[in-house]
Design a protein around this motif. Sequence first.
Motif, PDB file in Angstrom:
ATOM      1  N   ARG A 109       0.841  -1.207   0.000  1.00  8.43           N
ATOM      2  CA  ARG A 109       0.000   0.000   0.000  1.00  8.43           C
ATOM      3  C   ARG A 109       0.872   1.253   0.000  1.00  8.43           C
ATOM      4  NH1 ARG A 109      -5.007   1.732   0.380  1.00  8.43           N
ATOM      5  NH2 ARG A 109      -5.555   3.547   1.629  1.00  8.43           N
ATOM      6  N   TYR A 110       1.966   1.231   0.751  1.00  8.23           N
ATOM      7  CA  TYR A 110       2.874   2.372   0.773  1.00  8.23           C
ATOM      8  C   TYR A 110       3.497   2.604  -0.603  1.00  8.23           C
ATOM      9  CZ  TYR A 110       7.088   5.082   1.698  1.00  8.23           C
ATOM     10  OH  TYR A 110       8.089   6.021   1.653  1.00  8.23           O
ATOM     11  N   VAL A 111       3.931   1.510  -1.247  1.00  6.55           N
ATOM     12  CA  VAL A 111       4.542   1.626  -2.574  1.00  6.55           C
ATOM     13  C   VAL A 111       3.530   2.144  -3.583  1.00  6.55           C
ATOM     14  CG1 VAL A 111       5.525   0.292  -4.475  1.00  6.55           C
ATOM     15  CG2 VAL A 111       6.288  -0.131  -2.145  1.00  6.55           C
ATOM     16  N   ALA A 112       2.271   1.669  -3.492  1.00  4.69           N
ATOM     17  CA  ALA A 112       1.241   2.118  -4.420  1.00  4.69           C
ATOM     18  C   ALA A 112       0.976   3.613  -4.286  1.00  4.69           C
ATOM     19  CB  ALA A 112      -0.048   1.330  -4.168  1.00  4.69           C
ATOM     20  N   ALA A 113       1.126   4.137  -3.069  1.00  7.90           N
ATOM     21  CA  ALA A 113       0.872   5.561  -2.847  1.00  7.90           C
ATOM     22  C   ALA A 113       2.049   6.442  -3.247  1.00  7.90           C
ATOM     23  CB  ALA A 113       0.534   5.795  -1.369  1.00  7.90           C
ATOM     24  N   THR A 114       3.239   5.861  -3.328  1.00  8.50           N
ATOM     25  CA  THR A 114       4.428   6.685  -3.595  1.00  8.50           C
ATOM     26  C   THR A 114       5.065   6.424  -4.953  1.00  8.50           C
ATOM     27  OG1 THR A 114       5.803   5.035  -2.446  1.00  8.50           O
ATOM     28  CG2 THR A 114       4.969   6.895  -1.150  1.00  8.50           C
ATOM     29  N   ARG A 115       4.896   5.226  -5.505  1.00 10.70           N
ATOM     30  CA  ARG A 115       5.530   4.880  -6.781  1.00 10.70           C
ATOM     31  C   ARG A 115       4.518   4.169  -7.660  1.00 10.70           C
ATOM     32  NH1 ARG A 115       9.023   3.891  -2.704  1.00 10.70           N
ATOM     33  NH2 ARG A 115      11.084   4.864  -2.769  1.00 10.70           N
ATOM     34  N   SER A 116       4.133   4.787  -8.730  1.00 11.62           N
ATOM     35  CA  SER A 116       3.103   4.242  -9.605  1.00 11.62           C
ATOM     36  C   SER A 116       3.603   2.996 -10.339  1.00 11.62           C
ATOM     37  CB  SER A 116       2.676   5.293 -10.633  1.00 11.62           C
ATOM     38  OG  SER A 116       1.729   4.768 -11.530  1.00 11.62           O
ATOM     39  N   GLY A 117       2.822   1.911 -10.248  1.00  8.84           N
ATOM     40  CA  GLY A 117       3.104   0.714 -11.016  1.00  8.84           C
ATOM     41  C   GLY A 117       4.255  -0.118 -10.532  1.00  8.84           C
ATOM     42  N   SER A 118       4.665   0.027  -9.270  1.00 10.28           N
ATOM     43  CA  SER A 118       5.823  -0.713  -8.767  1.00 10.28           C
ATOM     44  C   SER A 118       5.434  -1.906  -7.887  1.00 10.28           C
ATOM     45  CB  SER A 118       6.735   0.220  -7.964  1.00 10.28           C
ATOM     46  OG  SER A 118       7.192   1.282  -8.762  1.00 10.28           O
ATOM     47  N   GLU A 119       4.138  -2.157  -7.705  1.00 15.08           N
ATOM     48  CA  GLU A 119       3.735  -3.183  -6.747  1.00 15.08           C
ATOM     49  C   GLU A 119       4.135  -4.590  -7.183  1.00 15.08           C
ATOM     50  OE1 GLU A 119       1.732  -1.036  -8.313  1.00 15.08           O
ATOM     51  OE2 GLU A 119       0.012  -0.460  -7.090  1.00 15.08           O
ATOM     52  N   LEU A 120       4.165  -4.844  -8.492  1.00 19.75           N
ATOM     53  CA  LEU A 120       4.404  -6.195  -8.978  1.00 19.75           C
ATOM     54  C   LEU A 120       5.882  -6.552  -9.060  1.00 19.75           C
ATOM     55  CD1 LEU A 120       1.748  -6.349 -11.860  1.00 19.75           C
ATOM     56  CD2 LEU A 120       1.567  -7.287  -9.555  1.00 19.75           C
ATOM     57  N   ALA A 121       6.759  -5.554  -9.000  1.00 16.97           N
ATOM     58  CA  ALA A 121       8.188  -5.817  -9.168  1.00 16.97           C
ATOM     59  C   ALA A 121       8.755  -6.798  -8.138  1.00 16.97           C
ATOM     60  CB  ALA A 121       8.961  -4.496  -9.131  1.00 16.97           C
ATOM     61  N   PRO A 122       8.386  -6.710  -6.839  1.00 21.05           N
ATOM     62  CA  PRO A 122       8.980  -7.635  -5.869  1.00 21.05           C
ATOM     63  C   PRO A 122       8.616  -9.098  -6.098  1.00 21.05           C
ATOM     64  CG  PRO A 122       8.047  -5.728  -4.752  1.00 21.05           C
ATOM     65  CD  PRO A 122       7.574  -5.681  -6.160  1.00 21.05           C
ATOM     66  N   LEU A 123       7.554  -9.359  -6.874  1.00 18.64           N
ATOM     67  CA  LEU A 123       7.123 -10.739  -7.072  1.00 18.64           C
ATOM     68  C   LEU A 123       8.153 -11.553  -7.852  1.00 18.64           C
ATOM     69  CD1 LEU A 123       3.311 -10.306  -7.851  1.00 18.64           C
ATOM     70  CD2 LEU A 123       4.411 -10.846  -5.683  1.00 18.64           C
ATOM     71  N   MET A 124       9.082 -10.893  -8.542  1.00 21.48           N
ATOM     72  CA  MET A 124      10.089 -11.629  -9.298  1.00 21.48           C
ATOM     73  C   MET A 124      11.015 -12.421  -8.373  1.00 21.48           C
ATOM     74  SD  MET A 124      12.647  -8.517 -10.405  1.00 21.48           S
ATOM     75  CE  MET A 124      13.814  -9.621 -11.197  1.00 21.48           C
ATOM     76  N   PHE A 125      11.055 -12.048  -7.091  1.00 19.84           N
ATOM     77  CA  PHE A 125      11.912 -12.754  -6.138  1.00 19.84           C
ATOM     78  C   PHE A 125      11.204 -13.927  -5.463  1.00 19.84           C
ATOM     79  CE2 PHE A 125      13.501  -8.365  -6.245  1.00 19.84           C
ATOM     80  CZ  PHE A 125      14.823  -8.597  -6.600  1.00 19.84           C
ATOM     81  N   VAL A 126       9.876 -14.005  -5.597  1.00 20.82           N
ATOM     82  CA  VAL A 126       9.114 -14.999  -4.844  1.00 20.82           C
ATOM     83  C   VAL A 126       9.492 -16.418  -5.248  1.00 20.82           C
ATOM     84  CG1 VAL A 126       6.808 -15.912  -4.416  1.00 20.82           C
ATOM     85  CG2 VAL A 126       7.183 -13.445  -4.422  1.00 20.82           C
ATOM     86  N   GLY A 127       9.499 -16.692  -6.545  1.00 29.96           N
ATOM     87  CA  GLY A 127       9.794 -18.039  -7.023  1.00 29.96           C
ATOM     88  C   GLY A 127      11.150 -18.558  -6.573  1.00 29.96           C
ATOM     89  N   PRO A 128      12.245 -17.824  -6.853  1.00 31.88           N
ATOM     90  CA  PRO A 128      13.561 -18.312  -6.416  1.00 31.88           C
ATOM     91  C   PRO A 128      13.676 -18.501  -4.906  1.00 31.88           C
ATOM     92  CG  PRO A 128      13.804 -16.588  -8.065  1.00 31.88           C
ATOM     93  CD  PRO A 128      12.360 -16.626  -7.700  1.00 31.88           C
ATOM     94  N   ILE A 129      13.091 -17.592  -4.115  1.00 36.28           N
ATOM     95  CA  ILE A 129      13.178 -17.724  -2.662  1.00 36.28           C
ATOM     96  C   ILE A 129      12.403 -18.949  -2.190  1.00 36.28           C
ATOM     97  CG2 ILE A 129      12.518 -16.658  -0.467  1.00 36.28           C
ATOM     98  CD1 ILE A 129      13.120 -13.951  -1.715  1.00 36.28           C
ATOM     99  N   CYS A 130      11.210 -19.187  -2.758  1.00 37.80           N
ATOM    100  CA  CYS A 130      10.426 -20.368  -2.385  1.00 37.80           C
ATOM    101  C   CYS A 130      11.181 -21.646  -2.743  1.00 37.80           C
ATOM    102  CB  CYS A 130       9.070 -20.346  -3.085  1.00 37.80           C
ATOM    103  SG  CYS A 130       7.897 -19.162  -2.399  1.00 37.80           S
TER     104      CYS A 130
END
Length: 212
Positions: A109-130
């Motif tokens: 929610r913080y990222v959505a309010a401060t940086r437009s369109g950046s919410e999905l970027a962290p998901l690129m790390f989910v697969g390798p970490i899992c």
Amino acid sequence: ASSPLFASFFSRWILGERLVTATLLAMVGGLFGVGIVFVGNLIAVAESGTAAIDSFNSSNDNSNSNASAFSRLRLLSGDREGSVGNDGLGIVLGLMCAISLGLYLTIARYVAATRSGSELAPLMFVGPICCFICLFMEAYVITEPMDLLWAFVQGAIVGSLAFGTIAVCPRYLLSSEVGLVQLLETVLGPFWVWLAGFESPPLLTVVGGIVL
């Protein structure tokens, strides 16, 4: 189920957002409903453990008493083939999940309010970490070629769609409200399992789902 509580704490602490009364009441009701489901699961595990012990006793009448007592303890703790027990590690991991999810929703929610369109970027790390975690936890072993298909469907379609929408939701809702919507999984999960014919949910699961 407690992730909305942690989300509200983090959003109040980090973003300064306040809960309205209706949301707070919904969170309390959600915890109550999921608590009913949780109690029902504990009862089911206890009944399964009792049945396993009875079967063990009937087949091991002439065994050593100390060994029998130790084996009963293992059965009660869920340490038997084909069974998963509710032990301390599971509780700790569940609590870590709730805390991290509440923090994740707040950060999204913080990222959505401060940086437009950046919410999905962290998901690129989910697969390798899992994958890294699964190597140590032995979470899943592919034993048949069909498992590759289900792994692909789960990871590439179900997982990405679910976490993609969760990442975007805090743009429009409070993080605690997103957590409340996620509680519907407690209702829909047993329904999908029942619809597929794998198992029938216990009565308390149905009652808890109605409360939710």
